[in-house]
Design an enzyme around this catalytic site. Structure first.
Site, PDB file in Angstrom:
ATOM      1  N   GLY A   1       4.193  -1.947  -7.674  1.00  0.00           N
ATOM      2  CA  GLY A   1       4.615   0.421  -7.398  1.00  0.00           C
ATOM      3  C   GLY A   1       4.282   0.001  -6.490  1.00  0.00           C
ATOM      4  O   GLY A   1       5.022   0.962  -5.604  1.00  0.00           O
ATOM      5  N   HIS A   2       3.398  -0.045  -5.752  1.00  0.00           N
ATOM      6  CA  HIS A   2       3.441   0.804  -4.384  1.00  0.00           C
ATOM      7  C   HIS A   2       4.990  -0.615  -3.422  1.00  0.00           C
ATOM      8  O   HIS A   2       4.888   0.871  -2.763  1.00  0.00           O
ATOM      9  CB  HIS A   2       1.988  -0.462  -3.671  1.00  0.00           C
ATOM     10  CG  HIS A   2       0.760   0.220  -4.237  1.00  0.00           C
ATOM     11  ND1 HIS A   2      -0.274  -0.699  -4.901  1.00  0.00           N
ATOM     12  CD2 HIS A   2       0.315   1.634  -4.280  1.00  0.00           C
ATOM     13  CE1 HIS A   2      -0.719   0.097  -5.444  1.00  0.00           C
ATOM     14  NE2 HIS A   2      -0.667   0.962  -4.945  1.00  0.00           N
TER      15      HIS A   2
ATOM     16  N   GLN B   1     -12.408  10.718  -4.011  1.00  0.00           N
ATOM     17  CA  GLN B   1     -11.910  11.380  -5.319  1.00  0.00           C
ATOM     18  C   GLN B   1     -12.673  10.345  -6.290  1.00  0.00           C
ATOM     19  O   GLN B   1     -12.180  10.663  -7.151  1.00  0.00           O
ATOM     20  CB  GLN B   1     -10.609  10.675  -4.860  1.00  0.00           C
ATOM     21  CG  GLN B   1     -10.497   9.032  -4.873  1.00  0.00           C
ATOM     22  CD  GLN B   1      -9.006   9.320  -4.524  1.00  0.00           C
ATOM     23  OE1 GLN B   1      -8.539   9.843  -3.703  1.00  0.00           O
ATOM     24  NE2 GLN B   1      -8.313   8.730  -5.699  1.00  0.00           N
TER      25      GLN B   1
ATOM     26  N   GLY C   1       3.757   7.787  -6.363  1.00  0.00           N
ATOM     27  CA  GLY C   1       4.415   6.967  -8.056  1.00  0.00           C
ATOM     28  C   GLY C   1       3.895   8.802  -8.497  1.00  0.00           C
ATOM     29  O   GLY C   1       3.279   9.470  -8.469  1.00  0.00           O
TER      30      GLY C   1
ATOM     31  N   LEU D   1      -2.520  -3.411  -3.916  1.00  0.00           N
ATOM     32  CA  LEU D   1      -0.797  -3.530  -4.009  1.00  0.00           C
ATOM     33  C   LEU D   1      -0.477  -3.943  -4.893  1.00  0.00           C
ATOM     34  O   LEU D   1      -0.601  -4.948  -4.797  1.00  0.00           O
ATOM     35  CB  LEU D   1      -0.561  -3.319  -2.212  1.00  0.00           C
ATOM     36  CG  LEU D   1      -1.068  -2.723  -1.022  1.00  0.00           C
ATOM     37  CD1 LEU D   1       0.082  -3.357   0.053  1.00  0.00           C
ATOM     38  CD2 LEU D   1      -1.184  -1.515  -1.350  1.00  0.00           C
TER      39      LEU D   1
ATOM     40  N   SER E   1      -0.544  -1.033 -12.241  1.00  0.00           N
ATOM     41  CA  SER E   1      -1.617  -0.248 -11.622  1.00  0.00           C
ATOM     42  C   SER E   1      -2.610  -1.678 -11.324  1.00  0.00           C
ATOM     43  O   SER E   1      -2.641  -2.908 -11.617  1.00  0.00           O
ATOM     44  CB  SER E   1      -2.179   0.280 -12.706  1.00  0.00           C
ATOM     45  OG  SER E   1      -3.421   1.057 -12.792  1.00  0.00           O
ATOM     46  N   SER E   2      -3.294  -1.257 -10.615  1.00  0.00           N
ATOM     47  CA  SER E   2      -4.809  -2.227  -9.787  1.00  0.00           C
ATOM     48  C   SER E   2      -5.272  -2.580 -10.358  1.00  0.00           C
ATOM     49  O   SER E   2      -6.128  -3.181 -10.345  1.00  0.00           O
ATOM     50  CB  SER E   2      -4.734  -1.486  -9.004  1.00  0.00           C
ATOM     51  OG  SER E   2      -4.225  -0.704  -7.781  1.00  0.00           O
ATOM     52  N   ARG E   3      -5.294  -1.425 -11.843  1.00  0.00           N
ATOM     53  CA  ARG E   3      -6.454  -1.470 -13.043  1.00  0.00           C
ATOM     54  C   ARG E   3      -5.966  -2.569 -13.758  1.00  0.00           C
ATOM     55  O   ARG E   3      -7.292  -3.388 -14.805  1.00  0.00           O
ATOM     56  CB  ARG E   3      -7.090  -0.144 -13.979  1.00  0.00           C
ATOM     57  CG  ARG E   3      -7.863   0.660 -11.911  1.00  0.00           C
ATOM     58  CD  ARG E   3      -8.310   2.255 -13.267  1.00  0.00           C
ATOM     59  NE  ARG E   3      -8.968   2.186 -11.948  1.00  0.00           N
ATOM     60  CZ  ARG E   3      -9.322   3.533 -11.545  1.00  0.00           C
ATOM     61  NH1 ARG E   3      -7.493   4.157 -11.501  1.00  0.00           N
ATOM     62  NH2 ARG E   3      -9.541   3.694 -10.672  1.00  0.00           N
TER      63      ARG E   3
END
Lengths: 272, 272
Positions: free
Chosen positions: A33-34, A58, A143, A30, A181-183
Site C-alpha cells: 500500500g505504501h 495519535q 491512502g 511499509l 495493513s501494517s497490522r
C-alpha cells in the site's frame, strides 16, 4: 537516497530543492500500500520525500504505541528501491517540544474511528501539519484506506489554505482481496482466512449498487450475511465529507467497515 | 496597489510572485504603529502584502467586535502611500467555514491577556495560520506592543516548523510616550492625559534597571507610584518565553502593563 534525522538536515535539504516535491508521510512497516503511494509520488514529482515516524500524539493511553511494528532496515531498503530522494526519520523529541500549539480536529473527528479513539485525529492532524511545514510538499499522498483521516487532512488543508495538493490513493489489496495493513501481520492463520470476508462484503455492496440497489439497510444486511462469522465493530455509510448518508449517492459515497480479530482492528472501505 | 477580497484573487496574485514577500496582518484602523511595520516590510521585501480583517474568532462573547473601529477608506489611503502591493480585505465568510479545524494555543495563552480573555489567543493563532497559508510570506511583521501575541505566534511558527520569519517590531509612541493603539481614540481628554503615566512608569523601571536594580518588588512599587491615579489591571515581569521572572534578567525580560480607562484597556510594555 539521503536519510535525514534532524530538523536542520531536513530544512537544509529542502532549501536546496526547486521544482515539485512529492511527499509520503508514513509510520513505517511499509507494505505494498505504501509502495503504491511512493511510486505515484515518484511518477508525479521531481523530488520525493518519505517520512517514517510513529507519531506518539495519535496514540491514546493504553494503545499499541510501543507495540506498533517497526521495521527500520526493511523500510530503508524499500524506499531505496522506490528511488526516494530523501527519507526523514526523526525521533519524538525532534518533532515535539513541551506545551505546544495543538490542533483540534472538527466534530466529525469524533465519529467512527474517533468515537473509540477520542483525540486520535488531533494528533494525526498535528503531525501532518508539522511535516507539511517542514517538507513544504507540492503533492502529499494518502491512502483511501484511512478514509476518515484522509477526509480530515483534506479539510485541514482547505481550512488553513495550505498550498499542498492532498492526493487520495486507491487501496492496495492482497490477491484474495484483504486490504494491505501494517497490522495484518498480527493475524493468526485462521483469522487471516476469515478476514477475506471484509473485502468480500464490500464487493457484495458494490455489486448491489451496480444493480441500482441504493437502500442502506438492504445493503448492510447483505454485507452482514457475508461477515456473519466476524466481530464487526461497525459498518458505516457516509458521503465524501463524512456526513452520514440516508441512501447511497453514486459518486459521493463511502462504505466503511471495522472488524475485530482479538485485539487487532482491521479497517476497510469502498468509495462508490 | 491591488485590493483583493476573495481567496481566489489572493491565491492567483500570490502564484504570480517570485522573490521575498513581506506581510503585515492587521485589524485595520491603521496608526503610526502599523505604518512602521509596513515601512519595515517595504524596506526588507520585494513584494508587500497587508491584510485588514477584524477577526471574529479572537473576540469573546460580549467583547467589542462590532464596536471595533473600522476606517476602511483611510486605511486604503495609508496602504497606498506606504507603497503596499496587495491589500487583502476579506469578509468573515471568506475566511471561515463551519465546523473547522481549530488551533489550541499552549498554556501560556491563559495567563495575563489570556486570563481575562480565555480562548482569545486560539482565535489569534487560527487567523494568523490561515493568513500565513494564503500569503506564504517570507517575513511577517508583528508589533512588540502585543507582546504575548507575538510570543505565541513565534511559538506556533516554531512548533509547526513554518518557513515564515516572524519579525518583532518596536513599539511606536506618541510624542509624550503613549503607545500607539487603535483604541486610543476612545479616551477622553482627561484619560488621554492620565494615560501618559503608563509609559512613564516603564521608563522609570528601565532607569532603575540601568542602575542595577533587578528586584521586581522594588521596581513594581516605584512603577505603581508613577501610576497611582490609574486603574492598573496588572504589572507583570516575564522572560521572552513568557515565563514569570523572579528578578530582572537584562536582555531577557519584558515588563507588561494593562491599565483601564472606563471600558478601554490600554496595553504597554518594555523589553529589557
Amino acid at each position: 537516497m539521503k536519510i535525514l534525522t534532524t530538523i536542520k538536515e531536513l530544512q537544509e535539504a529542502r532549501n536546496e530543492i526547486e521544482g515539485s516535491v512529492g511527499f509520503v508521510p508514513t509510520m513505517g512497516a511499509l507494505h505494498d500500500g505504501h509502495i503504491s503511494l511512493i511510486r505515484k509520488a515518484r511518477a508525479e514529482n521531481q523530488t520525493v520525500f518519505v517520512s517514517i515516524f510513529v507519531n506518539p500524539t495519535q496514540f491514546l493511553p493504553g494503545e499499541d504505541l510501543d507495540a506498533y511494528p517497526r521495521k527500520e532496515q526493511a523500510d530503508k531498503k524499500i524506499c531505496e528501491m522506490c528511488k526516494v530522494d530523501y527519507l526523514f526519520m526523526p525521533d519524538a523529541t525532534t518533532m515535539y517540544g513541551e506545551d505546544e500549539v495543538l490542533i483540534k480536529a472538527p466534530s466529525k473527528s469524533y465519529i467512527l474511528e474517533g468515537k473509540t479513539r477520542p483525540g486520535h485525529f488531533d494528533g494525526v492532524l498535528q503531525v501532518v501539519l508539522k511535516l507539511f511545514g517542514l517538507v513544504q510538499p507540492t503533492n502529499a499522498y494518502f491512502g483511501k484506506k484511512d478514509a476518515q483521516q484522509l477526509s480530515l487532512i483534506q479539510q485541514m488543508a482547505k481550512n488553513l489554505f495550505l498550498s499542498v495538493n492532498v492526493v487520495p490513493c486507491d487501496i492496495v489489496r492482497e490477491s484474495d482481496g484483504l486490504a494491505m495493513s501494517s497490522r495484518n501481520i498480527y493475524l493468526s492463520k485462521e483469522q487471516r482466512r476469515d478476514a477475506i470476508a471484509i473485502s468480500k462484503s464490500l464487493y457484495t455492496a458494490a455489486a448491489l449498487v451496480s444493480k441500482k440497489e441504493f437502500d442502506i439497510e438492504t445493503i448492510k444486511n447483505r454485507m452482514m450475511q457475508v461477515m456473519e462469522n466476524l466481530d464487526v465493530e461497525y459498518i458505516a455509510f457516509v458521503n465524501r465529507e463524512f456526513n452520514e448518508l440516508k441512501q447511497i449517492e453514486v459518486g459521493n459515497s463511502i462504505i466503511l467497515i471495522v472488524a475485530r480479530f482479538g485485539s487487532v482492528r482491521l479497517l476497510d472501505n469502498m468509495w462508490i
